[in-house]
Scaffold this motif. Structure first.
Motif, short mmCIF file in Angstrom:
data_model
loop_
_atom_site.label_atom_id
_atom_site.label_comp_id
_atom_site.label_asym_id
_atom_site.label_seq_id
_atom_site.Cartn_x
_atom_site.Cartn_y
_atom_site.Cartn_z
N ARG A 106 7.76 -7.70 6.82
CA ARG A 106 6.69 -8.61 6.37
C ARG A 106 5.34 -7.89 6.34
O ARG A 106 4.58 -8.01 5.37
CB ARG A 106 6.60 -9.84 7.28
CG ARG A 106 7.47 -10.99 6.86
CD ARG A 106 7.06 -12.30 7.52
NE ARG A 106 6.86 -12.21 8.95
CZ ARG A 106 7.81 -12.40 9.87
NH1 ARG A 106 9.03 -12.70 9.51
NH2 ARG A 106 7.53 -12.31 11.15
N GLY A 107 5.06 -7.16 7.40
CA GLY A 107 3.79 -6.44 7.47
C GLY A 107 3.67 -5.36 6.42
O GLY A 107 2.62 -5.24 5.74
N ARG A 108 4.72 -4.57 6.23
CA ARG A 108 4.66 -3.48 5.25
C ARG A 108 4.63 -4.01 3.82
O ARG A 108 3.87 -3.50 2.99
CB ARG A 108 5.85 -2.52 5.44
CG ARG A 108 5.71 -1.64 6.65
CD ARG A 108 4.52 -0.68 6.54
NE ARG A 108 4.78 0.28 5.45
CZ ARG A 108 3.89 0.59 4.51
NH1 ARG A 108 2.70 0.07 4.49
NH2 ARG A 108 4.22 1.45 3.56
N VAL A 109 5.41 -5.05 3.52
CA VAL A 109 5.38 -5.63 2.18
C VAL A 109 3.98 -6.17 1.89
O VAL A 109 3.45 -5.96 0.79
CB VAL A 109 6.47 -6.72 2.03
CG1 VAL A 109 6.22 -7.60 0.82
CG2 VAL A 109 7.85 -6.06 1.95
N ALA A 110 3.38 -6.86 2.85
CA ALA A 110 2.03 -7.38 2.65
C ALA A 110 1.03 -6.26 2.39
O ALA A 110 0.15 -6.38 1.53
CB ALA A 110 1.61 -8.21 3.86
N GLU A 111 1.17 -5.14 3.11
CA GLU A 111 0.27 -4.01 2.89
C GLU A 111 0.44 -3.42 1.49
O GLU A 111 -0.55 -3.15 0.80
CB GLU A 111 0.52 -2.91 3.94
CG GLU A 111 0.01 -3.25 5.31
CD GLU A 111 0.30 -2.18 6.34
OE1 GLU A 111 -0.35 -2.19 7.39
OE2 GLU A 111 1.18 -1.32 6.11
N VAL A 112 1.68 -3.22 1.07
CA VAL A 112 1.93 -2.66 -0.26
C VAL A 112 1.42 -3.61 -1.33
O VAL A 112 0.74 -3.19 -2.28
CB VAL A 112 3.43 -2.34 -0.46
CG1 VAL A 112 3.73 -2.00 -1.92
CG2 VAL A 112 3.86 -1.21 0.46
N ASP A 113 1.71 -4.91 -1.19
CA ASP A 113 1.25 -5.89 -2.17
C ASP A 113 -0.28 -5.90 -2.26
O ASP A 113 -0.84 -5.92 -3.35
CB ASP A 113 1.76 -7.29 -1.82
CG ASP A 113 3.23 -7.49 -2.14
OD1 ASP A 113 3.81 -6.68 -2.92
OD2 ASP A 113 3.81 -8.45 -1.60
N ALA A 114 -0.95 -5.87 -1.11
CA ALA A 114 -2.42 -5.89 -1.10
C ALA A 114 -2.99 -4.63 -1.74
O ALA A 114 -3.95 -4.69 -2.53
CB ALA A 114 -2.93 -6.04 0.33
N ARG A 115 -2.40 -3.48 -1.43
CA ARG A 115 -2.88 -2.22 -2.00
C ARG A 115 -2.71 -2.22 -3.53
O ARG A 115 -3.61 -1.80 -4.26
CB ARG A 115 -2.13 -1.06 -1.37
CG ARG A 115 -2.80 0.28 -1.53
CD ARG A 115 -2.21 1.36 -0.66
NE ARG A 115 -2.46 1.09 0.76
CZ ARG A 115 -1.54 1.08 1.71
NH1 ARG A 115 -0.28 1.34 1.43
NH2 ARG A 115 -1.87 0.81 2.95
N LEU A 116 -1.57 -2.69 -4.01
CA LEU A 116 -1.34 -2.73 -5.45
C LEU A 116 -2.22 -3.77 -6.14
O LEU A 116 -2.71 -3.54 -7.24
CB LEU A 116 0.13 -2.97 -5.74
CG LEU A 116 1.07 -1.80 -5.38
CD1 LEU A 116 2.52 -2.19 -5.60
CD2 LEU A 116 0.71 -0.56 -6.17
N ALA A 117 -2.45 -4.91 -5.47
CA ALA A 117 -3.32 -5.94 -6.05
C ALA A 117 -4.74 -5.43 -6.17
O ALA A 117 -5.44 -5.71 -7.17
CB ALA A 117 -3.27 -7.21 -5.18
N ALA A 118 -5.18 -4.65 -5.20
CA ALA A 118 -6.53 -4.09 -5.25
C ALA A 118 -6.68 -3.12 -6.40
O ALA A 118 -7.79 -2.93 -6.93
CB ALA A 118 -6.86 -3.40 -3.93
#
Length: 128
Positions: free
Chosen positions: A113-125
């Motif tokens: 959950r934590g890593r997916v959220a980090e990847v999603d946030a980085r790509l969204a940015a």
């Protein structure tokens, strides 16, 4: 895989080269991770198995002489989880375990959950 051995070209080749107990343990952890991220890819990166998500490294698995490792590839997440899960063995951004004491599914779910959220946030940015 012992240091100095030729690097594996696939995740299965890496796992097949391990002692049976270590291979079984890493396969069990890998299977849970893949079930939690069904669209995850699997590659060899830095000579160890790596699960990818949306084309980015998510977590890696490895074997050493005295333990097995789940590399979170995120020091901030590892610090947060180490504070929340003090009974686990942490070293930097890595969770250590043995074939006889695998991380729980709940722990693996928190990591994913934590890593997916980090990847999603980085790509969204980046607008992706």
């Amino acid at each position: 895989m012992a240091r100095g051995d030729a690097p594996a070209t696939s995740v299965e080749e890496y796992l097949d080269a391990l002692p049976p107990d270590d291979a079984r343990a890493l396969r069990a952890v890998r299977d849970v991770l893949v079930a939690l991220v069904p669209d995850a890819g699997e590659v060899i990166s830095y000579q160890v198995p790596c699960l990818t998500y949306r084309g980015r490294s998510l977590v890696s698995l490895s074997q050493s002489r005295h333990h097995l490792s789940l590399h979170l590839q995120s020091p901030p997440l590892a610090r947060a989880l180490a504070a929340e899960l003090p009974d686990e063995r942490w070293s930097g951004a890595t969770l250590h375990f043995t074939p006889d004491a695998l991380p729980s599914r709940a722990t693996l779910e928190r990591v994913v959950r934590g890593r997916v959220a980090e990847v999603d946030a980085r790509l969204a940015a980046r607008g992706r």
